[in-house]
Design a protein around this motif. Structure first.
Motif, PDB file in Angstrom:
ATOM      1  N   GLY A   1     -21.653 -20.608 -20.712  1.00  0.00           N
ATOM      2  CA  GLY A   1     -22.260 -20.729 -19.551  1.00  0.00           C
ATOM      3  C   GLY A   1     -23.573 -19.630 -19.086  1.00  0.00           C
ATOM      4  O   GLY A   1     -23.784 -18.684 -19.963  1.00  0.00           O
ATOM      5  N   LEU A   2     -23.892 -19.408 -17.861  1.00  0.00           N
ATOM      6  CA  LEU A   2     -24.725 -18.671 -17.477  1.00  0.00           C
ATOM      7  C   LEU A   2     -24.022 -17.197 -16.817  1.00  0.00           C
ATOM      8  O   LEU A   2     -23.097 -17.556 -16.129  1.00  0.00           O
ATOM      9  N   TYR A   3     -24.259 -16.093 -17.317  1.00  0.00           N
ATOM     10  CA  TYR A   3     -23.963 -14.831 -16.837  1.00  0.00           C
ATOM     11  C   TYR A   3     -25.133 -13.905 -16.180  1.00  0.00           C
ATOM     12  O   TYR A   3     -26.152 -14.148 -16.757  1.00  0.00           O
ATOM     13  N   PHE A   4     -24.591 -13.023 -15.519  1.00  0.00           N
ATOM     14  CA  PHE A   4     -25.229 -11.895 -14.998  1.00  0.00           C
ATOM     15  C   PHE A   4     -24.908 -10.603 -15.180  1.00  0.00           C
ATOM     16  O   PHE A   4     -23.429 -10.347 -15.105  1.00  0.00           O
ATOM     17  N   PHE A   5     -25.592  -9.516 -15.657  1.00  0.00           N
ATOM     18  CA  PHE A   5     -25.000  -8.351 -15.992  1.00  0.00           C
ATOM     19  C   PHE A   5     -25.810  -7.099 -15.051  1.00  0.00           C
ATOM     20  O   PHE A   5     -26.991  -7.370 -14.709  1.00  0.00           O
ATOM     21  N   GLU A   6     -24.906  -5.938 -14.934  1.00  0.00           N
ATOM     22  CA  GLU A   6     -25.583  -4.920 -14.302  1.00  0.00           C
ATOM     23  C   GLU A   6     -25.032  -3.644 -15.115  1.00  0.00           C
ATOM     24  O   GLU A   6     -23.788  -3.529 -15.426  1.00  0.00           O
TER      25      GLU A   6
ATOM     26  N   GLY B   1     -29.854  -7.952 -15.491  1.00  0.00           N
ATOM     27  CA  GLY B   1     -30.239  -9.276 -16.156  1.00  0.00           C
ATOM     28  C   GLY B   1     -29.490 -10.458 -16.168  1.00  0.00           C
ATOM     29  O   GLY B   1     -28.341 -10.431 -15.375  1.00  0.00           O
ATOM     30  N   LYS B   2     -29.775 -11.384 -17.244  1.00  0.00           N
ATOM     31  CA  LYS B   2     -28.853 -12.471 -17.197  1.00  0.00           C
ATOM     32  C   LYS B   2     -28.958 -13.244 -18.634  1.00  0.00           C
ATOM     33  O   LYS B   2     -29.960 -12.887 -19.361  1.00  0.00           O
ATOM     34  N   PHE B   3     -27.824 -13.665 -19.037  1.00  0.00           N
ATOM     35  CA  PHE B   3     -27.865 -14.299 -20.167  1.00  0.00           C
ATOM     36  C   PHE B   3     -27.013 -15.605 -20.379  1.00  0.00           C
ATOM     37  O   PHE B   3     -26.532 -15.989 -19.477  1.00  0.00           O
ATOM     38  N   VAL B   4     -27.135 -16.322 -21.321  1.00  0.00           N
ATOM     39  CA  VAL B   4     -26.446 -17.619 -21.457  1.00  0.00           C
ATOM     40  C   VAL B   4     -25.812 -17.413 -22.690  1.00  0.00           C
ATOM     41  O   VAL B   4     -25.876 -17.100 -23.716  1.00  0.00           O
ATOM     42  N   LYS B   5     -24.312 -17.728 -22.564  1.00  0.00           N
ATOM     43  CA  LYS B   5     -23.336 -17.919 -23.780  1.00  0.00           C
ATOM     44  C   LYS B   5     -23.059 -19.048 -24.185  1.00  0.00           C
ATOM     45  O   LYS B   5     -23.032 -19.934 -23.371  1.00  0.00           O
ATOM     46  N   ASN B   6     -23.264 -19.079 -25.607  1.00  0.00           N
ATOM     47  CA  ASN B   6     -22.943 -20.385 -26.274  1.00  0.00           C
ATOM     48  C   ASN B   6     -22.016 -20.413 -27.046  1.00  0.00           C
ATOM     49  O   ASN B   6     -21.077 -19.182 -27.061  1.00  0.00           O
TER      50      ASN B   6
END
Length: 212
Positions: free
Chosen positions: A190-195, A206-211
């Motif tokens: 899914g989609l995640y956001f990080f700080e 930013g953000k990233f997608v976990k496959n």
């Protein structure tokens, strides 16, 4: 189950209507997907809640099948019938990961849409910059670039990762290089956001997608 989906759909539509009345729907985006040569292009999209996806069939007999009958984990169903020369548009109002395929050609012609928003994240007005983590999408190790690492107190940063429901995964990470390796193997797709933050402020996000 059906009533629950209808309820969530109505809540989403009411939310979008409220945003429209407030005059902030200008950020709404329509994403184009071309259906041709036995593929969806692009096959993977990351969009925001309220965005639309428009599929345009330019070649052959195809369809968009994102029904829960085919993909039970989809937050809701969407799709059209098999045909040629069609244009199909759907608005996504529920967060989550949506899989779909052509009902004529099955898993050999498939796509995925990740819908989300940064719920749970802090106010990023003080963030120095939004960084691009890599690779993105990622399946096991994500690298987050870090600038000015010598100015970081004790050489450590606090890392917060948020999922679409606002759940936070927190850890302290040492900064030994220009990019911090983060093990995301245990995260769901899914989609995640990080700080990344120091003792006083958020230094990047930013953000990233976990496959899988």
């Amino acid at each position: 189950m059906k009533n629950k989906i209808i309820y969530k759909r109505l809540i989403g539509l009411i939310f979008l209507l409220t945003l429209n009345l407030c005059g902030i729907m200008s950020a709404q985006v329509t994403h184009d997907v071309t259906v041709s040569n036995f593929q969806f292009s692009p096959a993977n999209l990351v969009i925001a809640v309220g965005d639309f996806v428009k599929w345009t069939n330019t070649d052959g007999l195809h369809s968009v099948d994102g029904s829960q009958a085919t993909f039970p984990s989809n937050p809701e169903s969407f799709g059209n019938s098999i045909g040629s020369g069609w244009v199909y548009t759907f608005g996504f109002t529920i967060e989550g990961v949506y899989n779909y395929q052509c009902s004529e050609h099955g898993s050999g012609m498939s796509g995925k849409i990740t819908v989300g928003s940064a719920t749970g994240m802090q106010d990023n007005s003080a963030v120095n910059s939004s960084v691009h983590a890599f690779p993105n999408p990622a399946s096991e190790i994500l690298y987050i670039p870090v600038s000015e690492k010598n100015s970081i107190p004790n050489g450590n940063l606090k890392l917060n990762i948020y999922n679409l429901s606002g759940k936070c995964f927190t850890s302290n990470v040492p900064v030994n290089d220009n990019a911090i390796p983060v093990n995301i193997n245990e995260l769901r797709e899914g989609l995640y956001f990080f700080e990344l933050s120091d003792n006083e402020k958020i230094v990047s996000s930013g953000k990233f997608v976990k496959n899988q």
